[in-house]
Design a protein around this motif. Sequence first.
Motif, short mmCIF file in Angstrom:
data_model
loop_
_atom_site.label_atom_id
_atom_site.label_comp_id
_atom_site.label_asym_id
_atom_site.label_seq_id
_atom_site.Cartn_x
_atom_site.Cartn_y
_atom_site.Cartn_z
N ALA A 155 3.15 1.94 8.80
CA ALA A 155 2.58 0.68 9.29
C ALA A 155 1.30 0.97 10.06
O ALA A 155 1.24 1.89 10.86
CB ALA A 155 3.58 -0.05 10.18
N GLY B 138 0.77 -1.24 0.00
CA GLY B 138 0.00 0.00 0.00
C GLY B 138 0.81 1.29 0.00
O GLY B 138 1.70 1.50 -0.83
N LEU C 82 10.39 -6.09 10.98
CA LEU C 82 10.15 -5.35 12.23
C LEU C 82 8.66 -5.36 12.56
O LEU C 82 7.82 -5.07 11.71
CB LEU C 82 10.61 -3.88 12.04
CG LEU C 82 10.29 -2.92 13.19
CD1 LEU C 82 11.11 -3.25 14.44
CD2 LEU C 82 10.55 -1.46 12.79
N ASP C 83 8.37 -5.69 13.83
CA ASP C 83 7.03 -5.46 14.37
C ASP C 83 7.09 -4.09 15.06
O ASP C 83 7.81 -3.93 16.05
CB ASP C 83 6.69 -6.57 15.39
CG ASP C 83 5.34 -6.32 16.06
OD1 ASP C 83 4.74 -5.24 15.87
OD2 ASP C 83 4.91 -7.22 16.80
N VAL C 84 6.36 -3.11 14.54
CA VAL C 84 6.52 -1.74 15.04
C VAL C 84 6.06 -1.58 16.49
O VAL C 84 6.32 -0.56 17.12
CB VAL C 84 5.80 -0.69 14.15
CG1 VAL C 84 6.45 -0.61 12.78
CG2 VAL C 84 4.30 -0.95 14.06
N ILE D 236 1.65 8.49 8.78
CA ILE D 236 0.40 8.37 8.05
C ILE D 236 -0.69 8.18 9.10
O ILE D 236 -0.88 7.08 9.64
CB ILE D 236 0.41 7.20 7.04
CG1 ILE D 236 1.66 7.27 6.13
CG2 ILE D 236 -0.87 7.26 6.20
CD1 ILE D 236 1.82 8.54 5.31
N THR E 238 -5.88 0.64 -1.29
CA THR E 238 -4.78 -0.24 -0.86
C THR E 238 -5.33 -1.58 -0.37
O THR E 238 -6.53 -1.70 -0.08
CB THR E 238 -3.97 0.36 0.30
OG1 THR E 238 -4.77 0.28 1.48
CG2 THR E 238 -3.57 1.80 0.05
N PRO E 239 -4.44 -2.57 -0.19
CA PRO E 239 -4.89 -3.87 0.30
C PRO E 239 -5.54 -3.82 1.69
O PRO E 239 -6.19 -4.79 2.09
CB PRO E 239 -3.58 -4.68 0.35
CG PRO E 239 -2.75 -4.07 -0.73
CD PRO E 239 -3.05 -2.59 -0.67
N GLY F 38 -8.05 10.45 3.35
CA GLY F 38 -9.37 9.81 3.38
C GLY F 38 -9.19 8.40 2.85
O GLY F 38 -8.22 7.73 3.18
N GLY F 39 -10.09 7.93 2.01
CA GLY F 39 -9.92 6.59 1.47
C GLY F 39 -8.75 6.51 0.49
O GLY F 39 -8.55 7.43 -0.30
#
Length: 257
Positions: free
Chosen positions: A89, A19, A60-62, A137, A187-188, A183-184
């Motif tokens: 993420a 995405g 990495l797990d954020v 984001i 992305t997956p 907004g929208g």
Amino acid sequence: MASQNQTSKDILVTGAASGIGFATARHLATDGRRVWLADIDAARLDAAAQSLDGAVAVPLDVCDEAGWQAAVETMRNDGANVRAVVHAAGISAAAPIAETSLSEWRRIHAVNLDGAFLAIKFSAELFCEGGGAIVHIASASGMRPTAGAAAYCSSKAAVRMLTRVAALELKPRGIRVNCICPGGVRTPMWQSMDFFQAAVKRLGSVDAAYREMETQGGCRFATPEDIAATVAFLLSDAAKLMTGAEVVLDDGFTLGG
Ligand code: NAD
């Protein structure tokens, strides 16, 4: 501060296997830059990194503080001189409050909010004593409420305030912190949700499902590339006076009506 951002050859992007994160990494992977792609999905991360020149995969797990520490050490040992971090993420879920378990509430906040907190903390460590720029984001859903999305909306509203506090704290170090509120976006993230899959089945295609949402909501969806271009602007010298700012890219969704 600003020229350091512009000339930095190393950039870290989280959520980079898919995405908005991947589109951003692709957009930034030019001019000999080294883009470090971080994601929890190791298989898709490797594929994403292999598709871009000069990209390096960082599993990495954020939400994992020790994981961030290890990633920072790995990058430093590899000679990274990171001056820009894009934190993309995130996860979404749709359910009314009455049907949301505490563990599900915490899961959404762990990735979206704890992840953003750790991204700021370890970006500041990565930048060492130098300046830099961080872009989160967030989401227009953190500005305008949506029934059935309490955990997502509240986690993104918190990211907006976290951005502002971080901007204030890190300003003396020449570190700018901004967020984008889309907004929208096509992305997956949507494609994994039950109601979207049902719409695809009913209407016959992913594109038709997006178009139905656009018609119902009265707002066009962005492409991941639209968001990537705004990230690149926020990292650039052209945005040298922007910190603690929110850039809303929502075709008017937050105007209501
Ligand atoms: P996506 O699902 O395509 O990408 C999200 C990526 O984050 C995935 O690669 C996923 O593996 C990764 N990820 C999830 N949990 C993680 C974790 N714990 N550690 C590391 N990586 C993890 O979704 P997207 O739409 O590209 O979302 C990117 C960001 O944009 C998210 O923060 C999302 O909330 C935000 N956003 C999306 C939209 C939209 O409509 N798609 C709108 C507004 C904001």
